[in-house]
Scaffold this active site. Structure first.
Site, PDB file in Angstrom:
ATOM      1  N   ASP A 171       0.857  -1.168  -0.064  1.00  0.00           N
ATOM      2  CA  ASP A 171      -0.072   0.053  -0.047  1.00  0.00           C
ATOM      3  C   ASP A 171       0.883   1.170  -0.027  1.00  0.00           C
ATOM      4  O   ASP A 171       2.160   0.943   0.358  1.00  0.00           O
ATOM      5  CB  ASP A 171      -0.745   0.009   1.179  1.00  0.00           C
ATOM      6  CG  ASP A 171      -1.910   1.025   1.513  1.00  0.00           C
ATOM      7  OD1 ASP A 171      -2.270   1.711   0.404  1.00  0.00           O
ATOM      8  OD2 ASP A 171      -1.694   1.797   2.577  1.00  0.00           O
TER       9      ASP A 171
ATOM     10  N   ASP B 135      -0.043   4.957   1.108  1.00  0.00           N
ATOM     11  CA  ASP B 135      -0.346   6.048   2.243  1.00  0.00           C
ATOM     12  C   ASP B 135      -0.286   5.332   3.519  1.00  0.00           C
ATOM     13  O   ASP B 135      -1.110   4.281   3.712  1.00  0.00           O
ATOM     14  CB  ASP B 135      -1.493   6.622   1.968  1.00  0.00           C
ATOM     15  CG  ASP B 135      -1.601   7.669   1.153  1.00  0.00           C
ATOM     16  OD1 ASP B 135      -0.656   8.374   0.547  1.00  0.00           O
ATOM     17  OD2 ASP B 135      -2.471   7.618   0.042  1.00  0.00           O
TER      18      ASP B 135
ATOM     19  N   GLY C 160      -9.735   5.071  -0.766  1.00  0.00           N
ATOM     20  CA  GLY C 160      -9.584   5.977  -1.784  1.00  0.00           C
ATOM     21  C   GLY C 160     -10.094   7.292  -1.573  1.00  0.00           C
ATOM     22  O   GLY C 160     -11.361   7.398  -1.228  1.00  0.00           O
ATOM     23  N   GLU C 161      -9.678   8.146  -2.578  1.00  0.00           N
ATOM     24  CA  GLU C 161     -10.280   9.569  -2.046  1.00  0.00           C
ATOM     25  C   GLU C 161     -11.737  10.056  -2.774  1.00  0.00           C
ATOM     26  O   GLU C 161     -12.574  10.479  -2.340  1.00  0.00           O
ATOM     27  CB  GLU C 161      -9.457  10.879  -2.718  1.00  0.00           C
ATOM     28  CG  GLU C 161      -8.311  10.991  -1.997  1.00  0.00           C
ATOM     29  CD  GLU C 161      -7.175   9.943  -2.128  1.00  0.00           C
ATOM     30  OE1 GLU C 161      -6.708   9.646  -0.869  1.00  0.00           O
ATOM     31  OE2 GLU C 161      -6.944   9.226  -2.976  1.00  0.00           O
TER      32      GLU C 161
ATOM     33  N   LYS D  99     -12.795  15.872  -6.348  1.00  0.00           N
ATOM     34  CA  LYS D  99     -11.422  14.965  -5.994  1.00  0.00           C
ATOM     35  C   LYS D  99     -10.205  15.778  -6.762  1.00  0.00           C
ATOM     36  O   LYS D  99      -9.061  15.683  -6.323  1.00  0.00           O
ATOM     37  CB  LYS D  99     -11.566  13.650  -6.519  1.00  0.00           C
ATOM     38  CG  LYS D  99     -10.360  12.737  -6.391  1.00  0.00           C
ATOM     39  CD  LYS D  99     -10.700  11.264  -6.983  1.00  0.00           C
ATOM     40  CE  LYS D  99     -11.246  11.165  -8.486  1.00  0.00           C
ATOM     41  NZ  LYS D  99     -10.887   9.930  -8.799  1.00  0.00           N
TER      42      LYS D  99
ATOM     43  N   SER E  88      -2.269   0.905  -4.695  1.00  0.00           N
ATOM     44  CA  SER E  88      -3.070   2.128  -3.903  1.00  0.00           C
ATOM     45  C   SER E  88      -4.387   2.557  -4.364  1.00  0.00           C
ATOM     46  O   SER E  88      -4.496   2.545  -5.519  1.00  0.00           O
ATOM     47  CB  SER E  88      -1.976   3.171  -3.934  1.00  0.00           C
ATOM     48  OG  SER E  88      -2.581   4.469  -3.313  1.00  0.00           O
ATOM     49  N   SER E  89      -5.153   2.617  -3.432  1.00  0.00           N
ATOM     50  CA  SER E  89      -6.644   3.361  -3.819  1.00  0.00           C
ATOM     51  C   SER E  89      -6.679   4.664  -4.487  1.00  0.00           C
ATOM     52  O   SER E  89      -7.421   5.096  -4.964  1.00  0.00           O
ATOM     53  CB  SER E  89      -7.337   3.188  -2.772  1.00  0.00           C
ATOM     54  OG  SER E  89      -7.801   1.862  -2.266  1.00  0.00           O
TER      55      SER E  89
ATOM     56  N   ASP F 258      -5.603   7.809  -7.115  1.00  0.00           N
ATOM     57  CA  ASP F 258      -5.358   8.036  -8.438  1.00  0.00           C
ATOM     58  C   ASP F 258      -4.067   8.289  -8.567  1.00  0.00           C
ATOM     59  O   ASP F 258      -3.096   8.452  -7.900  1.00  0.00           O
ATOM     60  CB  ASP F 258      -6.107   9.069  -8.913  1.00  0.00           C
ATOM     61  CG  ASP F 258      -7.842   9.220  -8.904  1.00  0.00           C
ATOM     62  OD1 ASP F 258      -8.046   8.175  -8.458  1.00  0.00           O
ATOM     63  OD2 ASP F 258      -8.172  10.029  -9.513  1.00  0.00           O
TER      64      ASP F 258
ATOM     65  N   LYS G 192      -1.814  11.208  -7.705  1.00  0.00           N
ATOM     66  CA  LYS G 192      -1.348  11.333  -6.280  1.00  0.00           C
ATOM     67  C   LYS G 192      -0.392  10.376  -6.076  1.00  0.00           C
ATOM     68  O   LYS G 192       0.708  10.691  -5.197  1.00  0.00           O
ATOM     69  CB  LYS G 192      -2.500  11.008  -5.252  1.00  0.00           C
ATOM     70  CG  LYS G 192      -2.240  11.075  -3.714  1.00  0.00           C
ATOM     71  CD  LYS G 192      -3.114  10.692  -2.891  1.00  0.00           C
ATOM     72  CE  LYS G 192      -2.981  10.608  -1.327  1.00  0.00           C
ATOM     73  NZ  LYS G 192      -3.948  10.092  -0.501  1.00  0.00           N
TER      74      LYS G 192
ATOM     75  N   ASP H 169      -1.353  -0.737   6.340  1.00  0.00           N
ATOM     76  CA  ASP H 169      -1.516  -0.009   7.526  1.00  0.00           C
ATOM     77  C   ASP H 169      -2.961   0.406   7.969  1.00  0.00           C
ATOM     78  O   ASP H 169      -3.194   0.727   9.139  1.00  0.00           O
ATOM     79  CB  ASP H 169      -0.946   1.628   7.457  1.00  0.00           C
ATOM     80  CG  ASP H 169      -1.829   2.326   6.579  1.00  0.00           C
ATOM     81  OD1 ASP H 169      -2.069   2.033   5.417  1.00  0.00           O
ATOM     82  OD2 ASP H 169      -2.052   3.615   7.010  1.00  0.00           O
TER      83      ASP H 169
END
Length: 214
Positions: free
Chosen positions: A8, A10, A47-48, A69, A108-109, A111, A114, A167
């Protein structure tokens, strides 16, 4: 035996959740929504887009989710400049995995925009990883296992030979649903929240060798 490590981003490679939350808070405020950091907890790792959509709905405000977003990512890019750092032990852990001949991936969720911002800020070249899967590559985000299964497919390995490094509670649930082993780092949630993982460590700097095989 483990053939691949799927990270992952973040909370694992770097700490950026609070900055992203601040960016979303600022952006949603323009739509009339008043949210706090505590409101983000259920959506960490999801995800955002899902976060913005859910928080706007909870506040009863209408917003263009994709436009919001995109604005949040633009705000985040400004806020993140010079404020992000590689998490302890990441380079060393990746080197340990490579020394064992393992493949490396990011799932990663977020985009791609990011992901690019974060990797650039922490000085980690994208070619450190064999595969990078973003939230735009899957229809359903964590805790759905799709993002990890997509990473395994692109790496050409079976799901049950993958170690996921996470995490967040949502990410651990996704890894388990994918049939993968999971190492959790307690950077975002306390260890007792991460009990569903196979191993829990304070950071990758102190991750046990046992996680590379069973």
């Amino acid at each position: 035996m483990i053939q691949a490590v799927i990270f992952d981003m973040d909370g694992v490679l770097l700490e950026s959740d609070l900055l992203m939350a601040d960016a979303i808070i600022q952006t949603l405020a323009e739509c009339g929504a008043v949210v706090t950091l505590e409101d983000f907890i259920p959506y960490v790792g999801a995800g955002e887009r899902r976060c913005i959509e859910a928080l706007a709905a909870q506040q009863g405000v209408a917003c263009d989710v994709e436009a919001t977003k995109a604005k949040a990512y633009a705000v985040y890019a400004e806020m993140a400049r010079g404020r992000l750092a590689l998490a302890p032990g990441v380079r060393e852990f990746a080197a340990r995995a490579r020394a064992r001949g393992l493949h490396l991936a990011i799932a990663s969720s977020a985009d791609p925009v990011k992901i690019a911002i974060n990797l650039g800020e922490i000085g980690l070249p994208s070619d450190t990883f064999d595969v990078i899967v973003s939230g735009l590559d899957v229809a359903l985000k964590k805790p759905h296992p799709g993002i990890f299964l997509t990473a395994a497919e692109r790496l050409g390995v079976a799901p049950d030979t993958c170690l996921v490094v996470e995490d967040a509670v949502n990410g651990i649930a996704a890894a388990r649903a994918a049939g993968m082993r999971c190492l959790a780092v307690s950077t975002t949630f306390p260890p007792d929240y991460l009990a569903a993982a196979d191993w829990v460590a304070g950071s990758l700097a102190v991750a046990p060798d046992a996680c590379f095989g069973w």
